[in-house]
Design a protein around this motif. Sequence first.
Motif, PDB file in Angstrom:
ATOM      1  N   ILE A   1     -36.947 -43.384  59.310  1.00  0.00           N
ATOM      2  CA  ILE A   1     -36.522 -44.553  60.081  1.00  0.00           C
ATOM      3  C   ILE A   1     -37.728 -45.357  60.556  1.00  0.00           C
ATOM      4  N   SER A   2     -38.810 -44.681  60.907  1.00  0.00           N
ATOM      5  CA  SER A   2     -40.024 -45.407  61.322  1.00  0.00           C
ATOM      6  C   SER A   2     -40.584 -46.241  60.181  1.00  0.00           C
ATOM      7  N   LEU A   3     -40.577 -45.697  58.972  1.00  0.00           N
ATOM      8  CA  LEU A   3     -41.037 -46.467  57.810  1.00  0.00           C
ATOM      9  C   LEU A   3     -40.134 -47.663  57.554  1.00  0.00           C
ATOM     10  N   ALA A   4     -38.832 -47.480  57.725  1.00  0.00           N
ATOM     11  CA  ALA A   4     -37.905 -48.601  57.543  1.00  0.00           C
ATOM     12  C   ALA A   4     -38.132 -49.679  58.607  1.00  0.00           C
ATOM     13  N   ARG A   5     -38.433 -49.286  59.819  1.00  0.00           N
ATOM     14  CA  ARG A   5     -38.707 -50.262  60.876  1.00  0.00           C
ATOM     15  C   ARG A   5     -40.003 -51.023  60.622  1.00  0.00           C
ATOM     16  N   LEU A   6     -40.925 -50.406  59.914  1.00  0.00           N
ATOM     17  CA  LEU A   6     -42.164 -51.091  59.548  1.00  0.00           C
ATOM     18  C   LEU A   6     -41.991 -52.036  58.374  1.00  0.00           C
ATOM     19  N   GLY A   7     -40.802 -52.052  57.767  1.00  0.00           N
ATOM     20  CA  GLY A   7     -40.519 -52.994  56.695  1.00  0.00           C
ATOM     21  C   GLY A   7     -40.594 -52.416  55.300  1.00  0.00           C
ATOM     22  N   PHE A   8     -40.681 -51.091  55.157  1.00  0.00           N
ATOM     23  CA  PHE A   8     -40.773 -50.477  53.839  1.00  0.00           C
ATOM     24  C   PHE A   8     -39.405 -49.934  53.424  1.00  0.00           C
ATOM     25  N   SER A   9     -39.142 -49.983  52.128  1.00  0.00           N
ATOM     26  CA  SER A   9     -37.893 -49.444  51.593  1.00  0.00           C
ATOM     27  C   SER A   9     -38.030 -47.940  51.397  1.00  0.00           C
ATOM     28  N   VAL A  10     -37.033 -47.197  51.894  1.00  0.00           N
ATOM     29  CA  VAL A  10     -37.105 -45.740  51.934  1.00  0.00           C
ATOM     30  C   VAL A  10     -35.816 -45.157  51.382  1.00  0.00           C
ATOM     31  N   VAL A  11     -35.954 -44.113  50.574  1.00  0.00           N
ATOM     32  CA  VAL A  11     -34.830 -43.294  50.122  1.00  0.00           C
ATOM     33  C   VAL A  11     -35.122 -41.863  50.545  1.00  0.00           C
ATOM     34  N   ALA A  12     -34.264 -41.305  51.393  1.00  0.00           N
ATOM     35  CA  ALA A  12     -34.410 -39.926  51.865  1.00  0.00           C
ATOM     36  C   ALA A  12     -33.440 -39.039  51.094  1.00  0.00           C
ATOM     37  N   VAL A  13     -33.952 -37.947  50.534  1.00  0.00           N
ATOM     38  CA  VAL A  13     -33.160 -37.033  49.717  1.00  0.00           C
ATOM     39  C   VAL A  13     -33.088 -35.688  50.435  1.00  0.00           C
ATOM     40  N   ASP A  14     -31.864 -35.247  50.732  1.00  0.00           N
ATOM     41  CA  ASP A  14     -31.650 -33.952  51.371  1.00  0.00           C
ATOM     42  C   ASP A  14     -31.444 -32.915  50.269  1.00  0.00           C
ATOM     43  N   CYS A  15     -32.462 -32.076  50.060  1.00  0.00           N
ATOM     44  CA  CYS A  15     -32.429 -31.084  48.984  1.00  0.00           C
ATOM     45  C   CYS A  15     -31.974 -29.712  49.449  1.00  0.00           C
ATOM     46  N   ASP A  16     -31.470 -29.598  50.644  1.00  0.00           N
ATOM     47  CA  ASP A  16     -31.008 -28.302  51.129  1.00  0.00           C
ATOM     48  C   ASP A  16     -29.592 -28.066  50.613  1.00  0.00           C
ATOM     49  N   VAL A  17     -29.464 -27.150  49.672  1.00  0.00           N
ATOM     50  CA  VAL A  17     -28.185 -26.908  49.008  1.00  0.00           C
ATOM     51  C   VAL A  17     -27.283 -26.098  49.918  1.00  0.00           C
ATOM     52  N   GLY A  18     -26.093 -26.637  50.192  1.00  0.00           N
ATOM     53  CA  GLY A  18     -25.115 -25.925  51.000  1.00  0.00           C
ATOM     54  C   GLY A  18     -25.384 -25.940  52.485  1.00  0.00           C
ATOM     55  N   LEU A  19     -26.573 -26.325  52.917  1.00  0.00           N
ATOM     56  CA  LEU A  19     -26.911 -26.330  54.345  1.00  0.00           C
ATOM     57  C   LEU A  19     -27.538 -27.658  54.729  1.00  0.00           C
ATOM     58  N   ARG A  20     -26.984 -28.745  54.254  1.00  0.00           N
ATOM     59  CA  ARG A  20     -27.565 -30.053  54.529  1.00  0.00           C
ATOM     60  C   ARG A  20     -27.309 -30.435  55.986  1.00  0.00           C
ATOM     61  N   ASN A  21     -28.309 -31.064  56.598  1.00  0.00           N
ATOM     62  CA  ASN A  21     -28.206 -31.505  57.991  1.00  0.00           C
ATOM     63  C   ASN A  21     -28.802 -32.891  58.219  1.00  0.00           C
ATOM     64  N   LEU A  22     -29.433 -33.459  57.200  1.00  0.00           N
ATOM     65  CA  LEU A  22     -30.082 -34.757  57.394  1.00  0.00           C
ATOM     66  C   LEU A  22     -29.080 -35.852  57.702  1.00  0.00           C
ATOM     67  N   ASP A  23     -27.884 -35.762  57.120  1.00  0.00           N
ATOM     68  CA  ASP A  23     -26.862 -36.769  57.410  1.00  0.00           C
ATOM     69  C   ASP A  23     -26.393 -36.697  58.858  1.00  0.00           C
ATOM     70  N   LEU A  24     -26.413 -35.503  59.462  1.00  0.00           N
ATOM     71  CA  LEU A  24     -26.021 -35.367  60.867  1.00  0.00           C
ATOM     72  C   LEU A  24     -27.042 -36.010  61.796  1.00  0.00           C
ATOM     73  N   LEU A  25     -28.313 -35.807  61.516  1.00  0.00           N
ATOM     74  CA  LEU A  25     -29.353 -36.375  62.370  1.00  0.00           C
ATOM     75  C   LEU A  25     -29.395 -37.891  62.295  1.00  0.00           C
ATOM     76  N   LEU A  26     -28.958 -38.451  61.168  1.00  0.00           N
ATOM     77  CA  LEU A  26     -28.944 -39.904  61.003  1.00  0.00           C
ATOM     78  C   LEU A  26     -27.612 -40.524  61.391  1.00  0.00           C
ATOM     79  N   GLY A  27     -26.610 -39.710  61.686  1.00  0.00           N
ATOM     80  CA  GLY A  27     -25.294 -40.241  62.033  1.00  0.00           C
ATOM     81  C   GLY A  27     -24.532 -40.787  60.837  1.00  0.00           C
ATOM     82  N   LEU A  28     -24.778 -40.250  59.640  1.00  0.00           N
ATOM     83  CA  LEU A  28     -24.144 -40.755  58.420  1.00  0.00           C
ATOM     84  C   LEU A  28     -23.236 -39.717  57.775  1.00  0.00           C
TER      85      LEU A  28
END
Length: 330
Positions: free
Chosen positions: A85-112
């Motif tokens: 999110i900090s990189l996106a606020r600085l104006g850069f395009s970012v793709v975040a990939v959650d590679c934790d199989v079966g135990l993903r949590n990145l979507d929870l921290l981002l509210g998505l």
Amino acid sequence: MLSLKPLPLSHNPSFLHSLTPFTPPPFPRTQTLKPSKHASPPSAIQSALQWNRKPELAGETPRVVVITSGKGGVGKTTTTANIGISLARLGFSVVAVDCDVGLRNLDLLLGLENRVNYTLVEVLNGDCRLDQALVRDKRWSNFELLCISKPRSKLPLGFGGKALVWLVDSLKQRPEGCPQFILIDCPAGIDAGFITAITPANEAVLVTTPDITSLRDADRVTGLLECDGIRDIKMIVNRVRTDMIKGEDMMSVLDVQEMLGLALLGAIPEDSEVIRSTNRGYPLVLNKPPTLAGLAFEQAAWRLVEQDSMQAVLVEEEPKRRGLFSFFGG
């Protein structure tokens, strides 16, 4: 014919007394300007100018960065969310990939978590397109999330590092343009999930905490990253408590840096606001007013853009003077 006559002195004596001889002005002297006592030091001016500009992107794009640690629970997913999110606020395009199989949590921290309908496995199976699996953040349109699988699911046997290499190549060729950063949230451990996550990466951010168990796992992971050909490795020391460091109950950031021998990307202090932001699905760097941990994540993202690092220093405090009445508690 007109004739000029001299003016008598007695006619207007005050006029002559008012005349003063002409003296040329003195030559200008070179003066040495001395700094004022109240002037800001050069370091403060440089730091003020630094935060008034956009960081310059270093390296070739896309920059594929894997965020790993080896040990679980040190803050990999929290680091990925806040730096992304900090990189996106600085104006850069970012793709975040959650590679934790079966135990993903990145979507929870981002509210998505309610917007993830497709994953990378379904893209590879031909059930959807890649742009359908990418979840764009509503707050920052230049930030996208891609989950590798659904919760409580297993990967097919043919899934491996080549799938993520295909993903990176597909992101380079998409019509919307190539993202400038691809952040890979690596799962804990050093098994097949770890090998899959680090395969397409050319940079690594090692997240550790100042305790013995985390440092031993971080040292092991550093060796595996170097064997895989990843030489650009920086570390983030998370959950730093200055009160325990002063009491010599916790290793300092300088001790951690000397033990691992890695460039320091940032030091994140212990902050209770991290738990609140995690439960709300709101990244820490978006809090107003900002917290110390949020500012530390923003500075780490700034250094990541410019491929810079920081140096930990040891500050020795003067011992307190003990007077005559200190024995009585005075």
